[in-house]
Design a protein around this motif. Structure first.
Motif, PDB file in Angstrom:
ATOM      1  N   GLY B  34     146.474  69.544  39.436  1.00 15.42           N
ATOM      2  CA  GLY B  34     145.768  68.389  39.986  1.00 15.42           C
ATOM      3  C   GLY B  34     144.269  68.530  39.862  1.00 15.42           C
ATOM      4  N   LEU B  35     143.746  69.725  40.172  1.00 15.84           N
ATOM      5  CA  LEU B  35     142.294  69.886  40.150  1.00 15.84           C
ATOM      6  C   LEU B  35     141.766  69.912  38.722  1.00 15.84           C
ATOM      7  CD1 LEU B  35     141.563  72.317  43.101  1.00 15.84           C
ATOM      8  CD2 LEU B  35     141.565  69.835  43.029  1.00 15.84           C
ATOM      9  N   VAL B  36     142.512  70.543  37.797  1.00 17.17           N
ATOM     10  CA  VAL B  36     142.052  70.544  36.401  1.00 17.17           C
ATOM     11  C   VAL B  36     142.020  69.112  35.869  1.00 17.17           C
ATOM     12  CG1 VAL B  36     142.693  71.210  34.057  1.00 17.17           C
ATOM     13  CG2 VAL B  36     142.729  72.906  35.891  1.00 17.17           C
ATOM     14  N   MET B  37     143.098  68.361  36.170  1.00 14.92           N
ATOM     15  CA  MET B  37     143.114  66.951  35.750  1.00 14.92           C
ATOM     16  C   MET B  37     141.967  66.182  36.393  1.00 14.92           C
ATOM     17  SD  MET B  37     147.088  65.824  35.839  1.00 14.92           S
ATOM     18  CE  MET B  37     146.817  64.073  35.612  1.00 14.92           C
ATOM     19  N   GLY B  38     141.726  66.482  37.662  1.00 16.45           N
ATOM     20  CA  GLY B  38     140.667  65.782  38.388  1.00 16.45           C
ATOM     21  C   GLY B  38     139.296  66.075  37.811  1.00 16.45           C
ATOM     22  N   PHE B  39     139.079  67.333  37.455  1.00 20.07           N
ATOM     23  CA  PHE B  39     137.770  67.683  36.925  1.00 20.07           C
ATOM     24  C   PHE B  39     137.581  67.168  35.510  1.00 20.07           C
ATOM     25  CE2 PHE B  39     137.294  70.192  40.626  1.00 20.07           C
ATOM     26  CZ  PHE B  39     135.928  70.363  40.784  1.00 20.07           C
ATOM     27  N   ARG B  40     138.684  66.870  34.823  1.00 23.01           N
ATOM     28  CA  ARG B  40     138.551  66.312  33.473  1.00 23.01           C
ATOM     29  C   ARG B  40     138.378  64.805  33.511  1.00 23.01           C
ATOM     30  NH1 ARG B  40     142.802  69.445  29.843  1.00 23.01           N
ATOM     31  NH2 ARG B  40     141.660  71.392  29.562  1.00 23.01           N
ATOM     32  N   ALA B  41     138.763  64.187  34.639  1.00 24.40           N
ATOM     33  CA  ALA B  41     138.694  62.726  34.726  1.00 24.40           C
ATOM     34  C   ALA B  41     137.226  62.282  34.666  1.00 24.40           C
ATOM     35  CB  ALA B  41     139.330  62.264  36.022  1.00 24.40           C
ATOM     36  N   PRO B  42     137.015  61.085  34.130  1.00 23.10           N
ATOM     37  CA  PRO B  42     135.631  60.583  34.050  1.00 23.10           C
ATOM     38  C   PRO B  42     135.081  60.342  35.451  1.00 23.10           C
ATOM     39  CG  PRO B  42     137.194  58.857  33.500  1.00 23.10           C
ATOM     40  CD  PRO B  42     137.976  60.119  33.597  1.00 23.10           C
ATOM     41  N   PRO B  43     133.744  60.478  35.623  1.00 27.15           N
ATOM     42  CA  PRO B  43     133.151  60.244  36.938  1.00 27.15           C
ATOM     43  C   PRO B  43     133.328  58.792  37.385  1.00 27.15           C
ATOM     44  CG  PRO B  43     131.457  60.544  35.284  1.00 27.15           C
ATOM     45  CD  PRO B  43     132.746  60.885  34.636  1.00 27.15           C
ATOM     46  N   ASP B  44     133.375  58.595  38.675  1.00 26.19           N
ATOM     47  CA  ASP B  44     133.523  57.258  39.241  1.00 26.19           C
ATOM     48  C   ASP B  44     132.241  56.469  39.012  1.00 26.19           C
ATOM     49  OD1 ASP B  44     135.131  55.475  41.025  1.00 26.19           O
ATOM     50  OD2 ASP B  44     133.308  55.627  42.217  1.00 26.19           O
ATOM     51  N   TYR B  45     132.367  55.131  38.798  1.00 27.63           N
ATOM     52  CA  TYR B  45     131.155  54.372  38.490  1.00 27.63           C
ATOM     53  C   TYR B  45     130.220  54.252  39.690  1.00 27.63           C
ATOM     54  CZ  TYR B  45     132.863  50.147  40.838  1.00 27.63           C
ATOM     55  OH  TYR B  45     133.279  49.241  41.773  1.00 27.63           O
ATOM     56  N   GLN B  46     130.783  54.378  40.928  1.00 26.77           N
ATOM     57  CA  GLN B  46     129.934  54.301  42.110  1.00 26.77           C
ATOM     58  C   GLN B  46     129.596  55.697  42.634  1.00 26.77           C
ATOM     59  OE1 GLN B  46     132.041  51.844  44.870  1.00 26.77           O
ATOM     60  NE2 GLN B  46     130.300  50.483  45.121  1.00 26.77           N
ATOM     61  N   GLN B  47     130.627  56.539  42.730  1.00 28.71           N
ATOM     62  CA  GLN B  47     130.480  57.834  43.376  1.00 28.71           C
ATOM     63  C   GLN B  47     129.910  58.885  42.430  1.00 28.71           C
ATOM     64  OE1 GLN B  47     131.510  59.026  46.504  1.00 28.71           O
ATOM     65  NE2 GLN B  47     131.623  56.896  47.136  1.00 28.71           N
ATOM     66  N   GLY B  48     129.997  58.644  41.112  1.00 26.20           N
ATOM     67  CA  GLY B  48     129.590  59.662  40.167  1.00 26.20           C
ATOM     68  C   GLY B  48     130.517  60.856  40.269  1.00 26.20           C
ATOM     69  N   GLU B  49     129.922  62.051  40.138  1.00 27.67           N
ATOM     70  CA  GLU B  49     130.742  63.273  40.175  1.00 27.67           C
ATOM     71  C   GLU B  49     131.227  63.581  41.576  1.00 27.67           C
ATOM     72  OE1 GLU B  49     131.758  64.834  37.645  1.00 27.67           O
ATOM     73  OE2 GLU B  49     130.543  63.920  36.071  1.00 27.67           O
ATOM     74  N   MET B  50     130.613  62.984  42.606  1.00 32.62           N
ATOM     75  CA  MET B  50     130.992  63.308  43.982  1.00 32.62           C
ATOM     76  C   MET B  50     132.461  62.995  44.261  1.00 32.62           C
ATOM     77  SD  MET B  50     128.897  64.956  45.548  1.00 32.62           S
ATOM     78  CE  MET B  50     129.542  65.016  47.197  1.00 32.62           C
ATOM     79  N   VAL B  51     133.030  62.109  43.421  1.00 24.42           N
ATOM     80  CA  VAL B  51     134.422  61.733  43.636  1.00 24.42           C
ATOM     81  C   VAL B  51     135.345  62.957  43.517  1.00 24.42           C
ATOM     82  CG1 VAL B  51     135.112  61.196  41.278  1.00 24.42           C
ATOM     83  CG2 VAL B  51     135.974  59.812  43.170  1.00 24.42           C
ATOM     84  N   LYS B  52     134.818  64.032  42.919  1.00 21.78           N
ATOM     85  CA  LYS B  52     135.635  65.244  42.780  1.00 21.78           C
ATOM     86  C   LYS B  52     135.996  65.846  44.143  1.00 21.78           C
ATOM     87  CE  LYS B  52     134.628  66.092  38.100  1.00 21.78           C
ATOM     88  NZ  LYS B  52     134.745  64.665  37.857  1.00 21.78           N
ATOM     89  N   VAL B  53     135.194  65.536  45.152  1.00 21.95           N
ATOM     90  CA  VAL B  53     135.533  66.045  46.492  1.00 21.95           C
ATOM     91  C   VAL B  53     136.782  65.334  47.028  1.00 21.95           C
ATOM     92  CG1 VAL B  53     134.660  66.388  48.839  1.00 21.95           C
ATOM     93  CG2 VAL B  53     133.127  66.609  46.916  1.00 21.95           C
ATOM     94  N   MET B  54     137.000  64.105  46.502  1.00 23.12           N
ATOM     95  CA  MET B  54     138.134  63.320  46.992  1.00 23.12           C
ATOM     96  C   MET B  54     139.467  64.065  46.820  1.00 23.12           C
ATOM     97  SD  MET B  54     139.481  59.644  45.619  1.00 23.12           S
ATOM     98  CE  MET B  54     140.069  60.323  44.061  1.00 23.12           C
ATOM     99  N   TYR B  55     139.589  64.840  45.705  1.00 26.99           N
ATOM    100  CA  TYR B  55     140.869  65.496  45.419  1.00 26.99           C
ATOM    101  C   TYR B  55     141.249  66.510  46.479  1.00 26.99           C
ATOM    102  CZ  TYR B  55     139.730  63.385  40.993  1.00 26.99           C
ATOM    103  OH  TYR B  55     139.373  62.492  40.036  1.00 26.99           O
ATOM    104  N   ILE B  56     140.271  66.979  47.268  1.00 30.41           N
ATOM    105  CA  ILE B  56     140.647  67.849  48.386  1.00 30.41           C
ATOM    106  C   ILE B  56     140.519  67.124  49.719  1.00 30.41           C
ATOM    107  CG2 ILE B  56     140.347  70.081  47.310  1.00 30.41           C
ATOM    108  CD1 ILE B  56     137.542  70.192  48.333  1.00 30.41           C
ATOM    109  N   HIS B  57     139.481  66.306  49.847  1.00 36.20           N
ATOM    110  CA  HIS B  57     139.223  65.682  51.160  1.00 36.20           C
ATOM    111  C   HIS B  57     140.363  64.755  51.577  1.00 36.20           C
ATOM    112  CE1 HIS B  57     137.053  63.712  54.393  1.00 36.20           C
ATOM    113  NE2 HIS B  57     137.349  62.552  53.862  1.00 36.20           N
TER     114      HIS B  57
END
Lengths: 221, 243, 53
Positions: B34-57
């Motif tokens: 899940g995390l590898v897929m998440g880190f490969r996913a493109p950044p969110d148009y609003q959140q940018g890279e911060m969306v990566k915290v979503m996968y745990i939060h």
């Protein structure tokens, strides 16, 4: 009914006699209100603005103060065992004890609220409203506290624990109590939040004795 | 296998010895994927890279509620059905659930700093989770207040049930409170339409964290059973010495 | 290196969130397994003592 009124009268007499501690809640409330201006400064507009909130927090903490006594002294002297043997449902006995506790500690807080409100610069027209929200809300706090009192009855040091258990659950009462006061100040219409306050308070009036009776049955022995 | 058979400690130990490594391995695999897929996913148009915290939060937020629900069901098991393992399950759920609830708050706060410009916002969701955390702490301190695990279990069960009934009321009133005090302009995340490139990693890592929870929960239950056995042995020993 | 550079301007916060998570969950796993060993040892000791008299 006779047995219940006997319990209420007995508990009231125990609370009001010397050493019963009924007056300490009011003194604690007064002291809390006196402390606040020393913390935030004698800034009357600010105190006016946060006055209802201070009164609510003060009343909330003051009504938690004597909770430990509701069942623990009866547990110690064995009268709780007698009450458990009684033919009256334990839920009603718990409710009667909660009512007596509120009459001894909650009602005095409501009565002195207008006086303390004046010291915090709350508008005289609003004083009645704050007292009214407390009149509706403090029974809910007391009956919620009944659960914690029953849980801590068998514990050697239950006093502080019951406050920790009750405070998070009394947040809804605090929210609707203060919000309905602010609504009354803003436009004189406090109907909607005040109704929620009453609803939540009534809900705790039912939930409290049921859960407290369950606690007395299951946790002691 | 009927649920009552699990009351047999040996049977539970045998089952736990199989399930804990199984869930642990499942958790490691799923969280990794899940995390590898998440880190490969493109950044969110609003959140940018911060969306990566979503996968745990977000999984932590789900788990906080799920663990509290599990605790409430276990509390029913203690009070109504009197299942001997129920209060052990309730205590383990409180311990592990509190940890996940804490993580939900910390990751939410770290997410909030770049998004809102401050570490803490009295956002209704964060506030509700904070109250949930306080309820967890109350249950845990009640567990610690008794010497006798059976009485502690029944006390904690009643508190857990009362708390569980209160959770929707708290949620409702916190939402109301927020609508009074803050205009709706507070930036919100977690839009209902989430792109599949982020949804799949989220669901996979959430499944992984649920498996991790299951492994930790079973392990904590096993420890608690051992602790009670040790307590019984110690009491027997003391009685023997006295006799 | 490329991996961290890709995390954007707020990389610190993302890494901090994952770091706290790893630390807390790691501590939880360590506590559970140490507790398991400790309780097993207590029970072993108690049982071996019981058989003596």
């Amino acid at each position: 009914m006779n047995a219940l009124s006997a319990i209420v009268i007995r508990d009231l007499r125990v609370a009001l006699r010397a050493g019963g501690g009924a007056g300490i809640g009011v003194i604690f409330f007064l002291t809390l209100v006196v402390i606040v201006p020393f913390a935030v400064g004698p800034d009357m507009p600010l105190l006016t603005r946060i006055g209802p909130a201070i009164l609510w927090i003060g009343a909330l903490l003051a009504s938690l103060l004597g909770l430990g006594r509701i069942f623990s002294s009866d547990h110690e002297d064995g009268s709780l065992d007698q009450l458990l043997l009684c033919s009256v449902p334990l839920e009603l006995i718990a409710a009667a004890k909660g009512l007596a506790h509120w009459l001894a500690t909650g009602l005095p807080l409501v009565i002195v609220t207008p006086l303390l409100g004046l010291m915090l610069g709350v508008e005289p027209t609003v004083l009645g409203t704050v007292a009214l929200t407390l009149l509706a809300g403090t029974p809910g706090v007391t009956f919620l506290g009944l659960v914690a009192a029953a849980l801590s009855a068998a514990m050697p040091r239950g006093g502080l624990l019951s406050a920790v258990l009750v405070l998070p659950m009394s947040i809804p009462l605090l929210i609707f109590g203060v919000v309905s006061t602010h609504a009354a100040i803003a436009d004189g219409a406090m109907a909607a939040p005040f109704r929620f306050l009453i609803a939540i308070s009534l809900f705790f009036l039912v939930l409290g004795p049921v859960a407290a009776a369950a606690a007395l049955r299951h946790v002691r022995d | 296998m009927p649920l009552i058979d699990l009351a047999n400690p040996h049977r539970f130990q045998r089952l736990a010895a199989v399930l804990i490594p199984l869930f642990g391995a499942l958790a490691a695999a799923l969280i990794g994927i899940g995390l590898v897929m998440g880190f490969r996913a493109p950044p969110d148009y609003q959140q940018g890279e911060m969306v990566k915290v979503m996968y745990i939060h977000v999984p932590f937020a789900w788990l906080s509620l799920a663990a509290y629900t599990l605790m409430a069901i276990a509390a029913l098991g203690t009070i109504v059905w009197r299942h001997p393992l129920a209060d052990v399950a309730g205590k383990a759920a409180a311990q592990v659930g509190a940890a996940f609830c804490f993580l939900c708050l910390v990751t939410g706060s770290l997410w909030g700093r770049p998004t809102w410009g401050t570490y803490w916002v009295w956002d209704p969701r964060l506030t509700s989770v904070l109250v949930l955390f306080l309820l967890y702490l109350g249950v845990l301190s009640l567990w610690r207040a008794f010497d006798d695990p059976n009485r502690a279990g029944r006390a904690a069960a009643i508190l857990a049930l009362v708390g569980f009934i209160n959770v929707p009321i708290v949620k409702f009133s916190v939402d109301w409170w927020n609508s009074i005090h803050q205009p709706a302009s507070v930036s919100r995340f977690g839009t209902p339409t989430i792109d599949p490139s982020m949804l799949y990693p989220l669901l996979i890592s959430a499944a992984g964290f649920f498996a991790l929870f299951a492994a930790l929960h079973l392990a904590a239950m096993r420890n608690e059973l051992l602790r009670r056995r040790a307590r019984t042995l110690r009491i027997l020993k003391a009685a023997e010495v006295e006799a | 290196m490329n991996f961290f550079a890709n995390l954007g301007p707020h990389a610190n916060f993302i890494l901090a969130a994952y770091g706290v998570t790893a630390l807390t969950l790691g501590a939880l796993i360590v506590w559970v397994s140490l507790d398991y060993r400790a309780q097993r040892k207590i029970i072993r000791d108690l049982e071996s003592r019981k058989s003596k008299p």
